[in-house]
Design an enzyme around this catalytic site. Structure first.
Site, PDB file in Angstrom:
ATOM      1  N   ASP A   9       0.778  -1.210  -0.115  1.00  0.00           N
ATOM      2  CA  ASP A   9      -0.025   0.027  -0.173  1.00  0.00           C
ATOM      3  C   ASP A   9       0.906   1.319  -0.074  1.00  0.00           C
ATOM      4  O   ASP A   9       2.158   1.125   0.279  1.00  0.00           O
ATOM      5  CB  ASP A   9      -0.812   0.026   1.207  1.00  0.00           C
TER       6      ASP A   9
ATOM      7  N   ASP B 192      -0.304   5.077   0.958  1.00  0.00           N
ATOM      8  CA  ASP B 192      -0.313   6.286   1.945  1.00  0.00           C
ATOM      9  C   ASP B 192      -0.351   5.399   3.402  1.00  0.00           C
ATOM     10  O   ASP B 192      -1.077   4.454   3.560  1.00  0.00           O
ATOM     11  CB  ASP B 192      -1.665   6.737   1.724  1.00  0.00           C
TER      12      ASP B 192
ATOM     13  N   GLY C 212      -7.975   3.921   3.314  1.00  0.00           N
ATOM     14  CA  GLY C 212      -7.787   2.784   2.311  1.00  0.00           C
ATOM     15  C   GLY C 212      -8.813   2.411   1.269  1.00  0.00           C
ATOM     16  O   GLY C 212      -8.484   1.698   0.516  1.00  0.00           O
TER      17      GLY C 212
ATOM     18  N   ASP D  57      -1.408  -0.644   6.090  1.00  0.00           N
ATOM     19  CA  ASP D  57      -1.625   0.231   7.383  1.00  0.00           C
ATOM     20  C   ASP D  57      -3.280   0.407   7.958  1.00  0.00           C
ATOM     21  O   ASP D  57      -3.672   0.945   8.687  1.00  0.00           O
ATOM     22  CB  ASP D  57      -1.195   1.486   7.244  1.00  0.00           C
TER      23      ASP D  57
HETATM   24  O1  LIG Z   1      -8.465  10.468  -3.021  1.00  0.00           O
HETATM   25  P1  LIG Z   1      -7.564   9.704  -3.456  1.00  0.00           P
HETATM   26  O2  LIG Z   1      -6.000  10.335  -3.751  1.00  0.00           O
HETATM   27  O3  LIG Z   1      -7.557   9.129  -5.001  1.00  0.00           O
HETATM   28  O4  LIG Z   1      -7.290   8.684  -2.448  1.00  0.00           O
HETATM   29  C1  LIG Z   1      -8.163   7.706  -2.169  1.00  0.00           C
HETATM   30  C2  LIG Z   1      -7.736   7.074  -0.759  1.00  0.00           C
HETATM   31  O5  LIG Z   1      -6.475   6.335  -1.002  1.00  0.00           O
HETATM   32  C3  LIG Z   1      -6.127   5.683   0.233  1.00  0.00           C
HETATM   33  O6  LIG Z   1      -4.739   5.177  -0.370  1.00  0.00           O
HETATM   34  C4  LIG Z   1      -5.975   6.554   1.454  1.00  0.00           C
HETATM   35  O7  LIG Z   1      -5.793   5.610   2.540  1.00  0.00           O
HETATM   36  C5  LIG Z   1      -7.278   7.462   1.748  1.00  0.00           C
HETATM   37  O8  LIG Z   1      -7.272   8.197   2.592  1.00  0.00           O
HETATM   38  C6  LIG Z   1      -7.686   7.933   0.384  1.00  0.00           C
HETATM   39  O9  LIG Z   1      -8.943   8.691   0.495  1.00  0.00           O
END
Ligand SMILES: O=P(O)(O)OC[C@H]1O[C@@H](O)[C@H](O)[C@@H](O)[C@@H]1O
Length: 246
Positions: A14, A16, A64, A200
């Site tokens: 993963d 973030d 996530g 995470d």
């Molecule tokens: O809005 P994005 O950048 O497409 O990300 C979607 C999600 O991606 C995940 O990786 C994060 O943990 C979330 O917090 C986030 O909302």
């Protein structure tokens, strides 16, 4: 080797919160957007404003997951229903996609102004995995994955990306469904049992568990080791550097 059981040939990371300290950036952007929305909603409906809890509500409903699912699941938990709208809705639209796009403006602004911090233990782990000949993929719900990998210089270690853009173009189910991790294993020509998942988010470890991956490693950055275990992590570490020691 690298804290992995024998037979593992690929690492599915993963992004973030595992490789980069962007889970906190996302959580702050979600709070900025949801609090603005909830304040207006409370005024319009004559109810008390209750702020978004960037820890408990973020972890339970948003973390996530693909963006629109995060919006929808949180609103549902608060008993609020909005029309889905479409992905190109403007950030001002009172739709699931509109709110998602408003949050995306906030997260991109924060990434630009605050920059992205890479967990050094994760950079070292990626380098060690490359040296050991393990295949390396990033599997993230975020549509901002490529940008984050590029600005941090992590892209050089990554052979395959399955992200928020792939989810949309290939019609994959997002985490907690295992589909994105399964697509990455398949992309390497491997069985799930030959790949390890590093996550995470509670939704992410659930995805690793239901996909029957060879090892699900929970990465606990915020003190939720017990929840990561109960959602399916085989082991929990605070930083990937711990895995380099065994
Ligand atoms: O809005 P994005 O950048 O497409 O990300 C979607 C999600 O991606 C995940 O990786 C994060 O943990 C979330 O917090 C986030 O909302």
């Amino acid at each position: 080797m690298l804290g992995l059981p024998t037979g593992i040939q690929a690492c599915l990371f993963d992004l973030d919160g595992v490789l980069t300290d962007t889970a906190a950036v996302h959580a702050a952007a979600w709070k900025e957007m949801f609090d603005e929305f909830l304040r207006d909603y409370a005024t319009q409906h004559g109810i008390a404003f209750q702020a978004f809890d960037a820890r408990a509500e973020y972890d339970a409903y948003v973390d996530g997951k693909p963006r629109a699912n995060g919006v929808r699941d949180f609103l549902t938990a608060r008993g609020i229903t909005l029309p889905d709208g479409t992905p190109d809705d403007p950030p001002s639209a009172m739709t699931v996609n509109g709110l998602g796009n408003r949050k995306n403006q906030a997260v991109q602004r924060r990434i630009r102004t605050e920059g992205v911090h890479v967990f050094e233990g994760s950079r070292r782990y990626l380098q060690a995995a490359e040296k050991a000949g393990l295949r390396r993929a990033v599997v993230s719900s975020s549509a901002n994955t490529r940008e984050v990998l590029d600005v941090t210089g992590l892209a050089q270690y990554v052979e395959q990306i399955v992200d928020g853009v792939t989810i949309r173009t290939d019609g994959l189910k997002g985490k907690p469904a295992p589909d994105t991790f399964l697509a990455a294993a398949k992309g390497f020509g491997l069985e799930p049992s030959q790949a390890a998942v590093y996550e995470d988010a509670l939704a992410g470890v659930s995805a690793g568990r239901s996909g029957r991956f060879g090892q699900v490693i929970g990465v606990d950055r915020v003190g939720q080791a017990a929840e990561l275990k109960s959602h399916g992590a085989d082991v929990v570490v605070r930083d990937l550097a711990e895995l380099l020691e065994n």
